[in-house]
Structure formats: C-alpha cells, structure tokens
Design a protein around this motif. Structure first.
Motif, PDB file in Angstrom:
ATOM      1  N   ARG A 187      -4.209  13.308   1.310  1.00 35.44           N
ATOM      2  CA  ARG A 187      -5.177  13.771   0.318  1.00 35.44           C
ATOM      3  C   ARG A 187      -4.490  14.560  -0.791  1.00 35.44           C
ATOM      4  O   ARG A 187      -3.497  15.251  -0.562  1.00 35.44           O
ATOM      5  N   VAL A 188      -5.050  14.442  -1.977  1.00 37.44           N
ATOM      6  CA  VAL A 188      -4.518  15.161  -3.130  1.00 37.44           C
ATOM      7  C   VAL A 188      -4.840  16.647  -3.008  1.00 37.44           C
ATOM      8  O   VAL A 188      -6.000  17.012  -2.764  1.00 37.44           O
ATOM      9  N   LYS A 189      -3.832  17.493  -3.150  1.00 38.58           N
ATOM     10  CA  LYS A 189      -4.070  18.939  -3.108  1.00 38.58           C
ATOM     11  C   LYS A 189      -4.795  19.399  -4.364  1.00 38.58           C
ATOM     12  O   LYS A 189      -5.683  20.251  -4.322  1.00 38.58           O
ATOM     13  N   GLY A 190      -4.408  18.828  -5.494  1.00 41.11           N
ATOM     14  CA  GLY A 190      -5.046  19.148  -6.766  1.00 41.11           C
ATOM     15  C   GLY A 190      -4.772  18.039  -7.757  1.00 41.11           C
ATOM     16  O   GLY A 190      -3.735  17.363  -7.690  1.00 41.11           O
ATOM     17  N   GLY A 191      -5.709  17.795  -8.675  1.00 43.00           N
ATOM     18  CA  GLY A 191      -5.556  16.735  -9.654  1.00 43.00           C
ATOM     19  C   GLY A 191      -6.234  15.449  -9.212  1.00 43.00           C
ATOM     20  O   GLY A 191      -6.971  15.420  -8.217  1.00 43.00           O
ATOM     21  N   THR A 192      -5.974  14.363  -9.947  1.00 45.72           N
ATOM     22  CA  THR A 192      -6.594  13.071  -9.661  1.00 45.72           C
ATOM     23  C   THR A 192      -5.539  11.975  -9.666  1.00 45.72           C
ATOM     24  O   THR A 192      -4.532  12.064 -10.365  1.00 45.72           O
ATOM     25  N   VAL A 193      -5.801  10.944  -8.871  1.00 48.09           N
ATOM     26  CA  VAL A 193      -4.946   9.754  -8.830  1.00 48.09           C
ATOM     27  C   VAL A 193      -5.860   8.540  -8.869  1.00 48.09           C
ATOM     28  O   VAL A 193      -6.774   8.419  -8.043  1.00 48.09           O
ATOM     29  N   THR A 194      -5.639   7.631  -9.828  1.00 46.93           N
ATOM     30  CA  THR A 194      -6.479   6.448  -9.957  1.00 46.93           C
ATOM     31  C   THR A 194      -5.624   5.203 -10.147  1.00 46.93           C
ATOM     32  O   THR A 194      -4.514   5.263 -10.672  1.00 46.93           O
ATOM     33  N   LEU A 195      -6.157   4.076  -9.700  1.00 44.95           N
ATOM     34  CA  LEU A 195      -5.534   2.774  -9.909  1.00 44.95           C
ATOM     35  C   LEU A 195      -6.373   1.992 -10.897  1.00 44.95           C
ATOM     36  O   LEU A 195      -7.605   1.997 -10.825  1.00 44.95           O
ATOM     37  N   HIS A 196      -5.692   1.290 -11.817  1.00 48.23           N
ATOM     38  CA  HIS A 196      -6.394   0.505 -12.828  1.00 48.23           C
ATOM     39  C   HIS A 196      -5.856  -0.914 -12.829  1.00 48.23           C
ATOM     40  O   HIS A 196      -4.642  -1.134 -12.686  1.00 48.23           O
ATOM     41  N   ASP A 197      -6.745  -1.898 -13.010  1.00 46.71           N
ATOM     42  CA  ASP A 197      -6.291  -3.282 -13.070  1.00 46.71           C
ATOM     43  C   ASP A 197      -5.793  -3.616 -14.466  1.00 46.71           C
ATOM     44  O   ASP A 197      -5.731  -2.749 -15.346  1.00 46.71           O
ATOM     45  N   ALA A 198      -5.434  -4.894 -14.680  1.00 51.71           N
ATOM     46  CA  ALA A 198      -4.838  -5.310 -15.948  1.00 51.71           C
ATOM     47  C   ALA A 198      -5.786  -5.103 -17.129  1.00 51.71           C
ATOM     48  O   ALA A 198      -5.356  -4.915 -18.267  1.00 51.71           O
ATOM     49  N   ALA A 199      -7.093  -5.109 -16.848  1.00 52.31           N
ATOM     50  CA  ALA A 199      -8.083  -4.916 -17.914  1.00 52.31           C
ATOM     51  C   ALA A 199      -8.366  -3.444 -18.173  1.00 52.31           C
ATOM     52  O   ALA A 199      -9.129  -3.108 -19.080  1.00 52.31           O
ATOM     53  N   GLY A 200      -7.759  -2.560 -17.383  1.00 57.92           N
ATOM     54  CA  GLY A 200      -7.979  -1.134 -17.558  1.00 57.92           C
ATOM     55  C   GLY A 200      -9.129  -0.579 -16.738  1.00 57.92           C
ATOM     56  O   GLY A 200      -9.437   0.608 -16.813  1.00 57.92           O
ATOM     57  N   THR A 201      -9.751  -1.439 -15.936  1.00 60.82           N
ATOM     58  CA  THR A 201     -10.862  -0.998 -15.099  1.00 60.82           C
ATOM     59  C   THR A 201     -10.344  -0.236 -13.888  1.00 60.82           C
ATOM     60  O   THR A 201      -9.354  -0.642 -13.258  1.00 60.82           O
ATOM     61  N   THR A 202     -11.004   0.865 -13.556  1.00 59.86           N
ATOM     62  CA  THR A 202     -10.611   1.639 -12.380  1.00 59.86           C
ATOM     63  C   THR A 202     -10.994   0.869 -11.123  1.00 59.86           C
ATOM     64  O   THR A 202     -12.157   0.504 -10.929  1.00 59.86           O
ATOM     65  N   VAL A 203      -9.995   0.616 -10.256  1.00 58.90           N
ATOM     66  CA  VAL A 203     -10.258  -0.135  -9.031  1.00 58.90           C
ATOM     67  C   VAL A 203     -10.175   0.751  -7.790  1.00 58.90           C
ATOM     68  O   VAL A 203     -10.630   0.349  -6.713  1.00 58.90           O
ATOM     69  N   ALA A 204      -9.599   1.939  -7.926  1.00 58.22           N
ATOM     70  CA  ALA A 204      -9.511   2.848  -6.787  1.00 58.22           C
ATOM     71  C   ALA A 204      -9.360   4.274  -7.291  1.00 58.22           C
ATOM     72  O   ALA A 204      -8.440   4.568  -8.053  1.00 58.22           O
ATOM     73  N   ASP A 205     -10.275   5.158  -6.852  1.00 56.17           N
ATOM     74  CA  ASP A 205     -10.203   6.553  -7.286  1.00 56.17           C
ATOM     75  C   ASP A 205     -10.339   7.519  -6.109  1.00 56.17           C
ATOM     76  O   ASP A 205     -10.555   8.715  -6.294  1.00 56.17           O
ATOM     77  N   THR A 206     -10.208   6.986  -4.884  1.00 53.00           N
ATOM     78  CA  THR A 206     -10.213   7.830  -3.693  1.00 53.00           C
ATOM     79  C   THR A 206      -9.023   7.430  -2.820  1.00 53.00           C
ATOM     80  O   THR A 206      -8.525   6.299  -2.923  1.00 53.00           O
ATOM     81  N   PRO A 207      -8.556   8.325  -1.945  1.00 54.86           N
ATOM     82  CA  PRO A 207      -7.433   7.970  -1.065  1.00 54.86           C
ATOM     83  C   PRO A 207      -7.711   6.715  -0.240  1.00 54.86           C
ATOM     84  O   PRO A 207      -6.828   5.865  -0.092  1.00 54.86           O
ATOM     85  N   ARG A 208      -8.911   6.589   0.310  1.00 56.17           N
ATOM     86  CA  ARG A 208      -9.238   5.430   1.139  1.00 56.17           C
ATOM     87  C   ARG A 208      -9.116   4.132   0.354  1.00 56.17           C
ATOM     88  O   ARG A 208      -8.545   3.141   0.844  1.00 56.17           O
ATOM     89  N   ARG A 209      -9.629   4.127  -0.867  1.00 51.23           N
ATOM     90  CA  ARG A 209      -9.565   2.905  -1.677  1.00 51.23           C
ATOM     91  C   ARG A 209      -8.146   2.607  -2.126  1.00 51.23           C
ATOM     92  O   ARG A 209      -7.736   1.439  -2.185  1.00 51.23           O
ATOM     93  N   ARG A 210      -7.382   3.654  -2.458  1.00 50.10           N
ATOM     94  CA  ARG A 210      -5.978   3.427  -2.840  1.00 50.10           C
ATOM     95  C   ARG A 210      -5.181   2.869  -1.670  1.00 50.10           C
ATOM     96  O   ARG A 210      -4.304   2.016  -1.850  1.00 50.10           O
ATOM     97  N   ALA A 211      -5.457   3.362  -0.471  1.00 51.37           N
ATOM     98  CA  ALA A 211      -4.722   2.906   0.703  1.00 51.37           C
ATOM     99  C   ALA A 211      -4.885   1.406   0.929  1.00 51.37           C
ATOM    100  O   ALA A 211      -3.999   0.759   1.487  1.00 51.37           O
ATOM    101  N   ARG A 212      -6.007   0.849   0.485  1.00 53.24           N
ATOM    102  CA  ARG A 212      -6.235  -0.586   0.646  1.00 53.24           C
ATOM    103  C   ARG A 212      -5.475  -1.393  -0.395  1.00 53.24           C
ATOM    104  O   ARG A 212      -5.196  -2.584  -0.171  1.00 53.24           O
ATOM    105  N   ARG A 213      -5.149  -0.788  -1.526  1.00 54.87           N
ATOM    106  CA  ARG A 213      -4.549  -1.520  -2.642  1.00 54.87           C
ATOM    107  C   ARG A 213      -3.078  -1.202  -2.863  1.00 54.87           C
ATOM    108  O   ARG A 213      -2.460  -1.798  -3.747  1.00 54.87           O
ATOM    109  N   VAL A 214      -2.520  -0.277  -2.092  1.00 50.06           N
ATOM    110  CA  VAL A 214      -1.113   0.109  -2.269  1.00 50.06           C
ATOM    111  C   VAL A 214      -0.354  -0.137  -0.969  1.00 50.06           C
ATOM    112  O   VAL A 214      -0.704   0.409   0.077  1.00 50.06           O
ATOM    113  N   ALA A 215       0.682  -0.960  -1.041  1.00 44.75           N
ATOM    114  CA  ALA A 215       1.570  -1.173   0.105  1.00 44.75           C
ATOM    115  C   ALA A 215       2.633  -0.073   0.088  1.00 44.75           C
ATOM    116  O   ALA A 215       3.188   0.244  -0.969  1.00 44.75           O
TER     117      ALA A 215
END
Length: 242
Positions: free
Chosen positions: A56-84
């Motif tokens: 978990r993030v101690k402070g701040g934000t971490v987001t994943l964006h696709d090629a179109a700039g759309t946010t695809v993951a903005d929580t640890p659980r969602r990022r874990a599915r999209r990041v190897a």
C-alpha cells in the motif's frame, strides 16, 4: 525507441512517499526499457512493491494509464492485476530442488481457469515465447538450484509474465543481484526484446553504464538527509535515450 504497445501501460506516481524520504513524482513510459536508479537496494524493493500494487502507498497516488490516456488502475488491487513483478525473493523465490517443469506448470495451473488442463509440454504454452525473447535456455528437468544466477532470474521473469497474462507493465527489482556486469548487460539487452511487446522497468543502484535503456529515471538526487540541497517534493530526473 520502440513503438508503444497497444497493451502497454504508463505509470504515474504523484507525491509518492517511501519511508522517511521526501515525496517525489515519478513517471514510467508505456514503451521501451526504463532503468530506475535508486540510492539503495532496500528502497528499490519498497518502490517496486508499491508501484506493482503489492504494498500500500504510504502517501501520494499511483495510477496506470492505457495508450489512450484512460486510467485503468488506481488502487493497489487493480495495479496488481496489470503489473507483472519479478526479482523480489519474498514474492517469486523458488525452491532450489524443484524441476523447471514443475514450477512452470504450477504457475500455469494457478493462472489458468480451474477447468482448463495444464499442458505437460511447455512448448504448448506462452512459456516458450517469453523464454525465447529473454534468452532463457533451460531443460524441463533442470533443477532450479542448478541454473546459473542469470538463467534463474530469467526464469523468475518468465514466471512473472505467465502469472499476469494481461499485464501492461513489467517491473524487475534489483538487477544488481546479478553480480557480474556482463550478466547484467546481457539481461538488459534481452529485456530490450521483451520491451518490444511490453514496457519494462528495471530497478538498480547502478547507472545505465552501457546506454541500453530507452529511458533512465534517476532517484539518487536530493534528500532531506543531504544538507545544502533543496527539500520538499521534487521530480525524478529523467533522461530519454536516443
């Protein structure tokens, strides 16, 4: 530069806090090979786990964006599915006496549907494609502990990719665990091939001595512990390759 993969994700961290370090911003591109240089190995591991959604993030934000700039993951659980993620022993450590065939089949069985049959021949899976790109040359019956360090790390990277078939980003922590400079250089060259299909970021306490990375992010700059340098939130220094 490699062209952007339609499945590649750009990662953006804002005002990110790690331990007692001051907040910083970080951006990892959705294409090519990126090397993030950190001051120490423990910090790179914490950063890799946080960005990959395994911590978990101690402070701040971490987001994943696709090629179109759309946010695809903005929580640890969602990022874990999209990041190897590979290179963190607590996450991907392997039993030394287990054959390669066994660890690959176990990963495929864990990732696949419960009703799907796990192939006995690794050549019938994505293993062969990723292994070919990474220069992984192992036999199914090889014991993990008998593999050279460079091949063992490659195996862990392939397993991470098999674990996240929908990954939009591959993170590899602490490539300095390969003590040989030649081994590290060869791995980075092979990762450039992987980066043709999926953006790759590696973490190291050493600079990109051979200029193999498309992008270098330097996190060795100002810190509160270094008197005379500015404090407060700062941006990572980014150097784009040719």
């Amino acid at each position: 530069m490699t062209s952007a993969s339609p499945h590649g994700h750009r990662l953006v961290a804002q005002h990110l806090e790690l331990g007692d370090d001051q907040p910083f911003d970080l951006s990892l591109p959705a294409t090519g090979l990126t090397l993030v240089q950190t001051r120490r190995e423990s910090r790179s591991t914490t950063l890799a786990l946080t960005l990959a959604g395994r911590m978990r993030v101690k402070g701040g934000t971490v987001t994943l964006h696709d090629a179109a700039g759309t946010t695809v993951a903005d929580t640890p659980r969602r990022r874990a599915r999209r990041v190897a993620l590979a290179g963190v022993p607590e996450i991907d450590g392997l039993e030394r006496l287990v054959p390669v065939r066994t660890v690959v089949r176990e990963q495929l069985a864990w990732t696949g549907s419960w009703f799907a049959r796990t192939p006995r021949d690794m050549g019938d899976t994505d293993f062969s494609a990723w292994a070919g790109l990474l220069g992984l040359t192992v036999e199914p019956g090889d014991k993990v502990g008998d593999l050279p360090p460079a091949q063992r790390l490659r195996l862990r990277i392939v397993l991470a990719l098999l674990a996240r078939p929908r990954a939009g980003l591959l993170l590899i922590d602490d490539i300095d665990q390969l003590r040989s400079l030649a081994d590290r250089r060869d791995l980075l060259r092979d990762l450039r091939q992987v980066a043709q299909r999926l953006p790759v970021t590696v973490f190291s306490s050493n600079p990109d001595l051979d200029g193999l990375a498309d992008t270098v992010v330097d996190l060795t700059g100002p810190t509160p512990e270094q008197p005379g340098r500015e404090t407060g939130a700062h941006h990572a220094h980014v150097k784009e390759g040719e």
